[in-house]
Design a protein around this motif. Structure first.
Motif, short mmCIF file in Angstrom:
data_model
loop_
_atom_site.label_atom_id
_atom_site.label_comp_id
_atom_site.label_asym_id
_atom_site.label_seq_id
_atom_site.Cartn_x
_atom_site.Cartn_y
_atom_site.Cartn_z
N VAL A 308 0.85 -1.19 0.00
CA VAL A 308 0.00 0.00 0.00
C VAL A 308 0.88 1.24 0.00
N ASP A 309 0.52 2.23 -0.80
CA ASP A 309 1.12 3.57 -0.74
C ASP A 309 0.04 4.55 -0.32
N ARG A 319 4.96 3.86 2.43
CA ARG A 319 4.79 2.58 1.71
C ARG A 319 4.90 1.43 2.70
N TYR A 320 4.04 0.43 2.53
CA TYR A 320 3.96 -0.71 3.44
C TYR A 320 3.97 -1.99 2.58
N CYS A 321 5.06 -2.77 2.67
CA CYS A 321 5.26 -3.91 1.78
C CYS A 321 5.21 -5.25 2.53
N HIS A 322 5.01 -6.32 1.74
CA HIS A 322 5.08 -7.72 2.16
C HIS A 322 3.91 -8.16 3.04
N MET A 323 2.74 -7.57 2.83
CA MET A 323 1.57 -7.98 3.61
C MET A 323 1.22 -9.43 3.33
N VAL A 324 0.57 -10.07 4.31
CA VAL A 324 0.27 -11.49 4.22
C VAL A 324 -0.88 -11.77 3.25
N VAL A 359 9.39 6.02 3.48
CA VAL A 359 8.84 7.37 3.49
C VAL A 359 9.43 8.11 2.30
N HIS A 360 8.55 8.76 1.53
CA HIS A 360 8.98 9.55 0.37
C HIS A 360 8.50 10.98 0.55
N GLU A 361 9.25 11.93 0.00
CA GLU A 361 8.86 13.33 0.08
C GLU A 361 8.55 13.87 -1.32
N ALA A 370 12.72 8.90 -1.90
CA ALA A 370 12.83 8.17 -0.64
C ALA A 370 13.77 8.87 0.34
N ILE A 371 13.36 8.92 1.60
CA ILE A 371 14.19 9.46 2.68
C ILE A 371 14.24 8.44 3.80
#
Length: 388
Positions: A308-309, A319-324, A359-361, A370-371
């Protein structure tokens, strides 16, 4: 997430077309996941502020007449008005989240200027910092006649007190999105306009009140740098999961690692770090172009798995990666800070259950935007556990 791996999702442009309440999604094909995003209520303004101590003090007393930090876009008079707003909040024992809401509201209504009104003759004879013409509205919060006399409404302390008096009567104001809380008080014709000021308002509160935007209320106590498991800092941010950081941001061994890996058992709830609009919610294709996210992945498989972004105020993207499994949220959905959006898994390019968090700006989803999430989240009062 492996070195150099990033979601291969299509470019997304999110815009408000006819009204501030309506966001329209348009998907434009591209490669590499780069994209720019525009959203009326979350676009935000960027600013630079003089360096501020990373210290956070639960009981710091703001000074109205003391030295005021510098900030691009806001002068000394404006920031001194912000200090007045915060000081009234302190005197009324309103939690710091209220100070951020109040400052953001005054930023939208008057750019932190005590405005007279050319249609209200008496107002121009009173001390003011500019002249507006919106109905009979005057002062920092552009309050109308029902809020008090002209002289009262053009007294910053009185105006701030009236704002707080109404705010604290709004059920659940402490945890609702800033724009909803502000709108419940102001009843504006542009109800989504306040959100874009949230990040800068938090910076102002931090600078003027000893890092107070990093405070969360836990069991009725003000606590610095502890916003997690759904508890929201005054800045509006919370840690996505309580696990500890393992692999860091762009390390020597993984220079293409554009986020951090946070270890956690499979099935751990993942919470959105701040209120925002979902930009992407999908299964990321692996190196072979396959969308096989319902099974555990492996190193070098490629792809972010289920991910999800989310776009937040100030132009930040998380951004949240690798969800089940398939995320709980859909593209275009507005999600409030702390909302569970999925669970920890090991889909995509992964060797075991964890959350890859980025986290991106500047509304830039690509690696260029990406930061390092560690100092960023610490500055919001929601440090990632185990991060130095």
């Amino acid at each position: 997430m492996s070195d150099g791996t990033r979601p291969r999702g299509r470019q997304l442009r999110l815009g408000a077309l006819a009204a501030a309440l309506t966001a329209t999604l348009a998907l434009l094909c591209c490669t590499g996941g780069a994209g720019a995003f525009f959203l009326t209520e979350l676009g935000g303004e960027s600013t630079d502020m003089a360096p501020v101590s990373m210290d956070c003090k639960e009981n710091y007393r703001v000074e109205v007449r003391g030295k005021i930090p510098r900030m691009s876009g806001y002068g000394q008079v404006q920031l001194r008005n912000a200090a007045r707003i915060i000081k009234v909040g302190q005197e009324m024992k309103v939690p710091p989240r209220g100070w951020v809401i109040a400052v953001a509201t005054a930023m939208q209504e008057s750019r932190l200027r005590n405005l007279a009104n050319r249609t209200v003759g008496e107002s121009e004879d009173l001390p003011n910092e500019g002249v507006g013409a919106d109905h009979d509205s005057v002062g920092l919060f552009q309050q109308r006649a029902g809020w008090g006399t002209v002289a009262q409404r053009m007294t910053p302390e009185y105006a701030a007190r009236k704002f707080y008096e109404k705010l604290v009567k709004v059920p659940g104001w402490e945890t609702m999105p800033l724009t909803r809380a502000a709108q419940a008080v102001q009843i504006s014709a542009f109800p989504d306009a306040y959100a874009k000021h949230e990040d800068v308002a938090a910076q102002i509160v931090n600078a003027l009140a000893g890092g107070a935007a990093r405070i969360a209320l836990i069991d009725g106590r003000k606590v610095c740098d502890r916003a997690a498991t759904g508890q929201i800092a005054a800045s509006g941010w919370t840690a996505p999961i309580p696990g500890g950081v393992g692999s860091g941001f762009r390390t020597a061994s993984r220079p293409g690692h554009n986020g951090v890996d946070i270890a956690a058992p499979k099935g751990t709830d993942i919470r959105v770090a701040a209120t925002g609009r979902v930009l992407i919610s999908q299964c990321d294709p692996d190196k072979s172009g396959r969308r096989t996210c319902n099974v555990d992945g492996w190193p070098n498989k490629g792809g972010c798995g289920w991910f999800v972004d989310v776009l937040h105020a100030g132009g930040f993207i998380t951004r949240y990666c690798h969800m089940v499994s398939k995320p709980r949220v859909k593209v275009g959905q507005l999600v409030e800070a702390g909302t569970v959006i999925g669970e920890v898994g090991s889909s995509g390019n992964s060797s075991g259950p964890h959350l890859h968090f980025e986290v991106h700006e500047d509304e830039d989803r690509s690696s260029r935007g990406a930061i390092d999430p560690v100092p960023f989240m610490r500055s919001r009062g929601a440090p990632l556990k185990g991060a130095g």
